[in-house]
Design a protein around this motif. Structure first.
Motif, short mmCIF file in Angstrom:
data_model
loop_
_atom_site.label_atom_id
_atom_site.label_comp_id
_atom_site.label_asym_id
_atom_site.label_seq_id
_atom_site.Cartn_x
_atom_site.Cartn_y
_atom_site.Cartn_z
N GLU A 80 2.46 8.02 8.63
CA GLU A 80 3.79 8.47 8.20
C GLU A 80 4.58 9.00 9.40
OE1 GLU A 80 4.64 8.28 4.73
OE2 GLU A 80 6.67 8.73 5.42
N LEU A 128 0.86 -1.18 0.00
CA LEU A 128 0.00 0.00 0.00
C LEU A 128 0.89 1.23 0.00
CD1 LEU A 128 -3.02 -0.85 2.29
CD2 LEU A 128 -2.78 -1.02 -0.17
N LYS A 139 -4.81 11.00 -3.01
CA LYS A 139 -4.86 11.83 -1.80
C LYS A 139 -4.00 11.23 -0.70
CE LYS A 139 -9.57 12.50 -1.94
NZ LYS A 139 -10.86 13.08 -1.52
N GLU A 140 -4.00 9.89 -0.63
CA GLU A 140 -3.25 9.23 0.43
C GLU A 140 -1.74 9.39 0.21
OE1 GLU A 140 -4.75 5.34 1.01
OE2 GLU A 140 -3.05 4.76 2.25
N SER A 167 -9.54 13.25 4.18
CA SER A 167 -8.99 11.92 4.44
C SER A 167 -7.46 11.91 4.51
CB SER A 167 -9.52 10.86 3.46
OG SER A 167 -9.09 11.10 2.15
N LEU A 168 -6.86 13.02 4.86
CA LEU A 168 -5.39 13.10 4.95
C LEU A 168 -4.85 12.60 6.28
CD1 LEU A 168 -4.77 16.69 3.48
CD2 LEU A 168 -4.33 14.51 2.35
N ALA A 212 -0.44 11.86 -1.46
CA ALA A 212 -0.21 13.28 -1.19
C ALA A 212 -0.03 13.54 0.30
CB ALA A 212 -1.38 14.11 -1.74
N ALA A 213 -0.88 12.89 1.11
CA ALA A 213 -0.82 13.07 2.56
C ALA A 213 0.57 12.74 3.08
CB ALA A 213 -1.85 12.16 3.24
N ARG A 214 1.08 11.60 2.63
CA ARG A 214 2.39 11.14 3.12
C ARG A 214 3.54 11.96 2.54
NH1 ARG A 214 3.02 5.84 5.15
NH2 ARG A 214 1.06 4.87 5.68
N PRO A 244 -8.78 8.39 -4.18
CA PRO A 244 -8.42 8.08 -2.79
C PRO A 244 -6.92 7.77 -2.65
CG PRO A 244 -10.47 6.98 -3.36
CD PRO A 244 -9.96 7.64 -4.63
N PHE A 290 -9.19 2.41 3.99
CA PHE A 290 -10.43 1.97 3.33
C PHE A 290 -10.67 0.47 3.49
CE2 PHE A 290 -9.02 5.82 1.16
CZ PHE A 290 -10.13 6.62 1.36
N ALA A 350 -3.37 8.82 6.99
CA ALA A 350 -2.11 8.55 6.29
C ALA A 350 -0.97 9.38 6.89
CB ALA A 350 -2.25 8.85 4.80
N GLN A 351 -1.27 10.61 7.28
CA GLN A 351 -0.21 11.46 7.85
C GLN A 351 0.20 10.96 9.23
OE1 GLN A 351 -1.37 15.66 7.22
NE2 GLN A 351 -0.27 15.44 5.29
#
Lengths: 315, 263
Positions: free
Chosen positions: B138, A68, A97-98, B130-131, A100-102, A94, B147, B134-135
Motif C-alpha cells: 500500500e 486481490l 487481515k490483509e 501478516s500485516l 485491514a492492513a491496507r 487472511p 500467500f 500488505a502495508q
C-alpha cells in the motif's frame, strides 16, 4: 459511543456466524454501519435489520472481486470515511487481515489483529506468542482497525430491529492491483470451517495415512478436521487442514488431537483451545503435558469406539 | 532481476518466548531467521538462478530491519545464497508496530532503487500479524500477491497461484510487485560449506534512518499507531487426567465430553 463500520464481503444467501459476531460486537460499541461488497439478498437484509444495523453501504464499482484485496481496501477506507467510523471491524481471515492492513495505511489508523474482545474505550484484547501472553492494546490514532477472531462473541439480535438505509460509496481508483485470472471453487466438505469451528478433531503422523477415523469422529461431533504438518506434508490430507505455527491457529471449545505427538509448532496452533483431548500410543508424547484428558492408546481403536458411542447416545 | 527478500530475526519457537517489561516488546535472545522467510529466499534464489544467477546480473538482496542481532538473519540468507545483505538499524526503530515497520521498509526499498520484486514470508513467526507485506504494498503503490503457493515470472509479469479455504486462484500482476509466499511453494535449501565460506566475502550494508530519509518520530514507540498497555503471561497449561486404554477408552472419552457438556 463510537461509530463502527463492519465490512461484510459477499455474504451470499445468509450471514456466517462470524459475521453475526462482528455485528453484535459493533452494536455493543456504538452504532453499526455495514460496508457490504456483493449482492444483498433478502435474508441477509432481514438479518442486518434484526442485528440493529443503522445503514448499509454499497461500493460504486462492481468489479472488486476481480482483483486481490487492494480495491476492496480502498472501498472499506472510503466507507469508513463516509460513515465517520472510529472503529473498523473485519473478520480475522487472511483476507480480512490483509484488507485491514491496507485500510490502516489509507486511514493512518492503527491495526490490531487476532482480537478476542474490545472494551468500550476501544482497548482490544488478544493473545500473543502462541497463546503464552494475553495483551491489552489500543490504537493511538483517531480511527482503529480491528480484526475479530471467531467464537469470542455470542451472536445476539438487537432488542429492537432497525430499518437500515442504503447508501452508495464511490470506490477510489487503485493504481496497480494483481488481477485474478482464474478461480476454481473447491469441493465443499460439508464440515465447518477449521478456523471458526466449535470443535476440531486433528490427526497426525499416528494416523498412518488413514484419516477415516478422524473424519468419522469429526462427523459424529459436527467438528472440523485438522492435521499436523507431518500429515499434510505426507499428502494424507489437504494443506488447508494444517494447524500450527506455519498453518492455522485455532481456539475451539474442544480440540481432539489424534496421533499427534505435540511438538511445539503444533502446540502453538491449538493451545488456546478451551478443552484439549489427546489420544496417542506413545505415553511420552509432549501433547499429554497440556491435555485436559489424555488417552494412551491406539487411535484406530479409540476413535471409532468414541464415534460409535456418540452416535448411540445421540440416538 | 533485482529481488529484495525481507528477512526477520525472530525468537526461536523451540524455546519459551517472552515479552520484555519495557514496552512489552519481544525478547530477541535465542533468535533465528524466521522459518517462513526461508521460503521467500528460496523462491528468490530459484528465480535468479533460472535467469543465469549473479553472473548474469541477477541480485538477491536480503533486507532486515532490527537491532544489532538482526544482522544474523541477513548472514543466514547470505549463506543460503543471497548476493548481498542490507541491515536497517537505528535505536529509534525500537518498538515499531507493523505500520512503522512498513514505513521504514518502504523507505529502504525506495533507497535501493530499481527493485523488480519484493518477496516476503506469509507472516513472521513472532508477531504473526501478516500485516507488513500488505502495508508495504500500500505504501509503495505496488501490486501485490499474498500467500502465493507457486510463482512464475515471465518478462515483466508474474503469475502465481494462491489457495484459500474455498477456492484456488490464479493471479497476474505487472512488475515491480510484492509477493508473500506460503510454506508450500518450495523446500528451502540448507547452507552448505561452500555457501558459508562464500558468505564471509559478501557485503552487508548498514543503513540508518537518516540514510533512508525517515524521520525518527515516524517510527518506534513514538511513531507507531498501536500501543500495548499491558501484557500478562498466561499460566502454562497443565496436564489433566491421563488414562491407558483398556478396551473402553472411547467410551470414557465420550463420558468426559458429556461431563464437560461438549456433546
Amino acid at each position: 459511543m463510537a461509530k463502527v463500520l463492519v465490512f461484510i464481503d459477499n455474504p451470499g444467501a445468509s450471514l456466517k456466524k462470524s459475521s453475526l459476531e462482528l455485528l453484535t460486537l459493533a452494536r455493543s460499541l456504538g452504532g453499526s454501519t455495514v460496508g457490504l461488497n456483493g449482492d444483498l439478498s433478502d435474508g441477509v437484509a432481514a438479518t442486518f435489520a434484526e442485528y440493529g444495523v443503522d445503514s448499509i453501504l454499497h461500493p460504486s464499482a462492481q468489479d472488486l472481486d476481480d482483483f486481490l484485496v487492494a480495491p476492496k481496501a480502498a472501498y472499506v477506507a472510503a466507507a469508513a470515511e463516509a460513515s465517520g467510523a472510529a472503529i473498523v471491524l473485519l473478520d480475522n481471515s487472511p483476507e480480512g487481515k490483509e484488507i485491514a492492513a491496507r485500510v490502516g495505511i489509507r486511514l493512518n489508523a492503527g491495526v490490531i489483529t487476532d482480537v478476542v474482545a474490545v472494551d468500550g474505550d476501544g482497548t482490544a484484547h488478544k493473545s500473543v506468542l502462541a497463546g503464552s501472553y494475553s495483551t491489552a492494546c489500543k490504537a493511538t490514532t483517531p480511527v482503529s482497525v480491528l480484526t475479530l477472531k471467531a467464537n469470542n462473541v455470542i451472536p445476539e439480535p438487537a432488542p429492537a430491529p432497525t430499518t437500515p438505509e442504503t447508501v452508495t460509496v464511490d470506490v477510489p481508483a487503485v493504481a496497480a492491483a494483481a488481477r485474478i485470472t482464474a478461480r476454481e471453487q473447491k469441493v465443499a466438505s460439508g464440515r465447518p470451517d477449521l478456523t471458526d469451528a466449535r470443535i476440531v478433531v486433528a490427526g497426525g503422523r499416528g494416523m498412518d495415512g488413514d484419516f477415516g477415523p478422524v473424519e468419522e469422529l469429526a462427523d459424529a461431533l459436527g467438528a472440523a478436521v485438522g492435521a499436523s504438518r507431518a500429515a499434510t506434508d505426507a499428502g494424507w490430507i489437504s494443506h488447508d487442514a494444517q494447524v500450527g505455527q506455519t498453518g492455522k491457529t485455532v481456539s475451539p471449545q474442544l480440540y481432539i488431537s489424534a496421533g499427534i505427538s505435540g511438538a511445539i509448532q503444533q502446540k502453538a496452533g491449538m493451545q488456546t483451545s478451551q478443552v484439549i483431548v489427546a489420544v496417542n500410543k506413545d505415553a511420552e508424547s509432549p501433547v499429554f503435558e497440556i491435555a485436559d484428558f489424555g488417552i494412551i492408546g491406539d487411535v484406530f481403536d479409540v476413535l471409532p469406539q468414541a464415534a460409535a458411542e456418540i452416535k448411540k447416545r445421540k440416538g | 532481476m533485482k529481488i529484495v527478500v525481507l528477512v526477520k530475526h525472530v525468537p526461536d519457537a523451540q524455546f519459551d518466548r517472552h515479552l520484555n517489561g519495557a514496552g512489552n516488546t519481544v525478547d530477541r535472545d535465542e533468535s533465528i531467521l524466521s522459518e517462513l522467510d526461508e521460503y521467500a529466499l528460496e523462491a528468490a534464489l530459484q528465480l535468479a538462478e533460472a535467469r543465469g544467477g549473479s553472473k548474469a546480473g541477477n541480485q538477491v538482496i536480503a533486507l532486515s530491519m532490527g537491532p544489532s542481532g538482526a544482522v544474523n538473519a541477513v548472514k543466514k540468507a547470505l549463506q543460503m545464497g543471497a548476493t548481498e545483505g542490507v541491515h536497517v538499524t537505528d535505536d529509534a526503530l525500537a518498538g515499531s508496530d507493523a505500520a512503522a515497520t512498513s514505513l521504514a521498509l518502504a523507505a529502504a526499498v525506495r533507497h535501493l532503487g530499481g527493485v523488480d520484486l519484493v518477496l516476503t514470508g506469509m507472516a513472521s513467526t513472532d508477531g504473526e500479524t501478516s500485516l507488513v507485506p500488505a502495508q508495504l504494498a500500500e505504501r509503495l503503490g505496488l501490486p501485490q500477491v499474498t500467500f502465493a503457493s507457486t510463482l512464475e515470472v515471465d518478462g515483466g509479469r508474474l503469475t502465481a497461484r494462491r489457495d484459500a479455504d474455498t477456492s484456488s486462484e490464479t493471479v497476474e500482476a505487472p512488475l515491480p510487485a510484492i509477493v508473500s509466499v506460503t510454506d508450500q511453494i518450495n523446500e528451502p535449501r540448507y547452507p552448505n560449506f561452500k555457501g558459508i565460506i562464500a558468505a564471509k566475502r559478501k557485503s552487508i550494508t548498514t543503513l540508518s534512518l537518516a540514510d533512508i530519509g525517515v524521520d525518527p518520530a515516524q517510527v518506534g514507540f513514538a511513531g507507531s499507531w498501536t500501543s500495548v498497555a499491558s501484557a500478562e503471561q498466561r499460566p502454562p497449561r497443565t496436564a489433566g487426567t491421563i488414562i491407558t486404554d483398556e478396551g473402553d477408552a472411547g467410551i470414557k472419552l465420550v463420558d468426559f465430553l458429556a461431563a464437560q457438556k461438549l456433546l
